[in-house]
Design an enzyme around this catalytic site. Structure first.
Site, PDB file in Angstrom:
ATOM      1  N   CYS A   2       0.305   1.554  -5.124  1.00 39.04           N
ATOM      2  CA  CYS A   2      -0.148   1.970  -6.442  1.00 39.04           C
ATOM      3  C   CYS A   2      -1.020   0.860  -7.016  1.00 39.04           C
ATOM      4  O   CYS A   2      -1.054  -0.252  -6.485  1.00 39.04           O
ATOM      5  CB  CYS A   2       1.035   2.224  -7.386  1.00 39.04           C
ATOM      6  SG  CYS A   2       2.141   3.557  -6.865  1.00 39.04           S
ATOM      7  N   GLY A  28      -4.237   4.713  -5.676  1.00 32.38           N
ATOM      8  CA  GLY A  28      -3.411   5.859  -6.024  1.00 32.38           C
ATOM      9  C   GLY A  28      -4.204   6.911  -6.755  1.00 32.38           C
ATOM     10  O   GLY A  28      -4.862   6.617  -7.747  1.00 32.38           O
ATOM     11  N   ASN A 101       4.322  -1.339  -8.235  1.00 25.99           N
ATOM     12  CA  ASN A 101       3.692  -1.072  -6.941  1.00 25.99           C
ATOM     13  C   ASN A 101       4.625  -1.596  -5.864  1.00 25.99           C
ATOM     14  O   ASN A 101       4.932  -2.786  -5.824  1.00 25.99           O
ATOM     15  CB  ASN A 101       2.338  -1.777  -6.852  1.00 25.99           C
ATOM     16  CG  ASN A 101       1.715  -1.655  -5.475  1.00 25.99           C
ATOM     17  OD1 ASN A 101       1.919  -0.666  -4.779  1.00 25.99           O
ATOM     18  ND2 ASN A 101       0.949  -2.659  -5.078  1.00 25.99           N
ATOM     19  N   GLY A 102       5.067  -0.713  -4.999  1.00 21.85           N
ATOM     20  CA  GLY A 102       5.979  -1.131  -3.933  1.00 21.85           C
ATOM     21  C   GLY A 102       7.057  -0.100  -3.711  1.00 21.85           C
ATOM     22  O   GLY A 102       6.913   1.074  -4.058  1.00 21.85           O
ATOM     23  N   TYR A 260      -6.642  -1.662   5.451  1.00 20.92           N
ATOM     24  CA  TYR A 260      -7.059  -0.378   4.872  1.00 20.92           C
ATOM     25  C   TYR A 260      -6.968  -0.298   3.353  1.00 20.92           C
ATOM     26  O   TYR A 260      -7.882   0.193   2.698  1.00 20.92           O
ATOM     27  CB  TYR A 260      -6.197   0.740   5.479  1.00 20.92           C
ATOM     28  CG  TYR A 260      -6.422   2.106   4.859  1.00 20.92           C
ATOM     29  CD1 TYR A 260      -7.508   2.890   5.244  1.00 20.92           C
ATOM     30  CD2 TYR A 260      -5.545   2.618   3.903  1.00 20.92           C
ATOM     31  CE1 TYR A 260      -7.725   4.149   4.679  1.00 20.92           C
ATOM     32  CE2 TYR A 260      -5.756   3.882   3.333  1.00 20.92           C
ATOM     33  CZ  TYR A 260      -6.838   4.632   3.732  1.00 20.92           C
ATOM     34  OH  TYR A 260      -7.053   5.863   3.170  1.00 20.92           O
ATOM     35  N   THR A 306     -13.750   2.307   5.228  1.00 18.11           N
ATOM     36  CA  THR A 306     -13.012   1.056   5.373  1.00 18.11           C
ATOM     37  C   THR A 306     -13.382   0.282   6.625  1.00 18.11           C
ATOM     38  O   THR A 306     -13.291  -0.950   6.653  1.00 18.11           O
ATOM     39  CB  THR A 306     -11.496   1.344   5.374  1.00 18.11           C
ATOM     40  OG1 THR A 306     -11.209   2.377   4.432  1.00 18.11           O
ATOM     41  CG2 THR A 306     -10.714   0.096   5.006  1.00 18.11           C
ATOM     42  N   ASP A 368     -12.661   2.790  13.753  1.00 20.46           N
ATOM     43  CA  ASP A 368     -11.912   3.115  12.543  1.00 20.46           C
ATOM     44  C   ASP A 368     -10.968   1.962  12.227  1.00 20.46           C
ATOM     45  O   ASP A 368     -10.691   1.105  13.084  1.00 20.46           O
ATOM     46  CB  ASP A 368     -11.124   4.415  12.723  1.00 20.46           C
ATOM     47  CG  ASP A 368     -10.889   5.134  11.401  1.00 20.46           C
ATOM     48  OD1 ASP A 368     -11.156   4.535  10.337  1.00 20.46           O
ATOM     49  OD2 ASP A 368     -10.430   6.289  11.424  1.00 20.46           O
TER      50      ASP A 368
END
Length: 505
Positions: A2, A28, A101-102, A260, A306, A368
């Site tokens: 997040c 997010g 976040n987590g 990423y 990415t 990728d």
């Protein structure tokens, strides 16, 4: 994963929080929320959707005050759920709001403790609400000991007791009405959190955020990372106090942040994400040249966005042409974050379109950042063949993802991971590539650690199955797998209801 933001300033902070959330939106896309505080009253707006969709002008006008926090959410279990949009708020003690976040790995046990011992009722299944109530309870303990008035040391004592109770990964920003903001990070520092300041004629403003790009946007000077186990208290006047609140800390950042999750222009734990991805490309090129020096690759093509940095450096070192072979529709969300497999498969063709002339008659090496489920890679390889490629080789800047992530990334159930139970040759066959190359784990770790020698260990659990907090049980992994499947997320998304609350008094 997040995005969190907190600001204490000398002018209304609603616009700054909004702007910062748009910069961490990649972390997010499920829901967003902002809570601000003015003269002992808090104001909240949160809902499902992107930041730009959740907040209209009328909402921004209601978010008054010089202090506030914001959150951009994506779900790690259960799919989209509007009731779990953050920040969360409890009115005792003082009034406390929190964004997280987590992922806590002992949330279930803590929920029972909160209900039976701390006499606190939870309204959602979110571990962030658990975290908020643990913090609020520990603040209550400190307040009672000090006659209802808190000093910074009392807040740090509450954070220290929270560290003793909460297990897992958490980067947190919290707001205590009448006092200021509190930010803290788990003792392993798994999820990122940075702090910065900006000074003008009115005084000092302070921001904490998941990534440093939020500071860049709003002209804040980056102070640096909040350390593992550290608590930071920012008073309503913008004064900063810091203290390490856990006895045993270690800097163990999540590797997938660099592969990423994070933006390339961020700096996390003193490591420039962009440069770490350059090094990933270098090491992948060295591996290919050592293992396949008679390759017949004509062109290197990244899977946007990415992997571009790694792919470009790989092409440079291998002396190959680098071409953009796929054009991305930027109005389609990140497929990794989408809650169900059907949505991901539908979105790949909507999101990417191949440029035929870059593929026709060529042996292409697609690059990728990683391969998770494998279905997206499979479709992209098929698109390359339909565009006329003779051979399609595939390289991943990360090793095979074989294990569950329990620290706040929405990895699917292990049974849905293409690498779980398959050899690399079997993965290659599944995605339909002519040859498949994975980054070696040691090379990936080296690519990150070269940016900061103080990083002695990393969280590579989704690659090697080793969980750095040391307390992840087989029972928890089994339960976690049951919550992560696409069927569970689809059913959850079909049965939602939410009553929005705009303000608390």
């Amino acid at each position: 994963m997040c995005g969190i933001v907190g600001v204490v300033g000398h002018a209304p902070v609603n616009q700054e929080i909004y702007d910062a959330l748009t910069v961490v939106q990649h972390r997010g896309q499920d829901a967003a929320g902002i809570m601000t505080c003015e003269e002992g009253r808090v104001f909240l707006r949160k809902d499902s959707g992107l930041v730009r969709d959740v907040f209209a002008a009328r909402h921004m006008l209601q978010l008054r005050g010089h202090m506030g926090i914001g959150h951009a959410r994506y779900p790690t279990a259960g799919g989209e759920n509007r009731s779990e949009a953050q920040p969360f708020y409890v009115n005792s003690p003082f009034g406390v709001a929190l964004g997280h976040n987590g992922n806590l790995i002992n949330a279930e046990a803590l929920s029972q403790e909160l209900f039976q011992g701390d006499l606190r009722q939870l309204n959602t299944g979110s571990d962030s609400e658990v975290l908020l109530n643990v913090f609020a309870h520990e603040l209550m303990v400190s307040a009672r000991e000090k006659g209802g008035i808190l000093q910074a040391d009392d807040i740090f004592d509450a954070v220290a007791r929270l560290h003793q109770r909460c297990k897992g990964a958490y980067a947190v920003v919290a707001m205590i009405v009448g006092y200021g903001l509190v930010a803290f990070r788990d003792p392993c520092g798994i999820r990122p959190l940075v702090i910065g300041t900006r000074s003008d004629e009115q005084g000092q403003s302070v921001m904490v955020a998941s990534e440093s790009v939020a500071m860049d946007l709003l002209n804040y000077q980056l102070i640096g990372d909040i350390a593992p186990g550290e608590g930071v208290f920012i008073s309503t006047e913008g004064q900063i106090e810091r203290r390490i609140c856990a006895p045993d800390t270690q800097l163990t950042p999540c590797l997938f942040e660099y592969v990423y999750l994070a933006r390339p222009d961020s700096i996390i734990d003193e490591v420039a994400v962009y440069k770490s991805r350059l090094r990933m490309g270098e090491k992948l090129a060295e591996q290919i040249l050592s293992e396949w020096n008679d390759h017949d690759v004509d062109v290197v093509i990244p899977i946007p966005d990415t992997s571009r940095t790694s792919a470009l450096q790989l092409a440079n070192l291998m002396g190959l042409k680098y071409r953009e072979g796929f054009i991305k529709n930027r109005y389609i969300g990140r497929t990794f974050i989408m809650p169900g497999q059907a949505e991901r498969q539908k979105s790949v063709r909507q999101k990417l379109n191949a440029i035929d002339l870059e593929f026709r008659g060529k042996n292409v090496l697609l690059v990728d950042d990683s391969i998770v489920r494998g279905t997206t890679s499979k479709q992209i390889i098929q698109m390359a063949r339909e565009a006329g490629a003779k051979k399609v080789y595939f390289a991943s800047a990360a090793p095979p993802v074989r294990y569950a992530n329990v620290y706040g990334i929405d990895m699917p159930a292990p049974s849905e991971l293409v690498a779980n139970g398959r050899t690399e040759d079997e993965i290659c066959e599944f995605i339909g590539a002519d040859r498949l190359i994975f980054q070696r784990l040691g090379d990936l770790i080296s690519a990150v650690r070269e940016g900061n020698s103080k990083i002695h260990t990393v969280d590579a659990s989704c690659f090697d199955g080793q969980y750095v907090t040391g307390d992840v049980t087989e029972k928890f992994l089994s339960q976690n797998a049951g919550e992560r499947g696409d069927d569970v997320k689809r059913k959850s998304s079909e049965t939602l209801d939410f009553a929005e609350i705009n303000s608390y008094h």
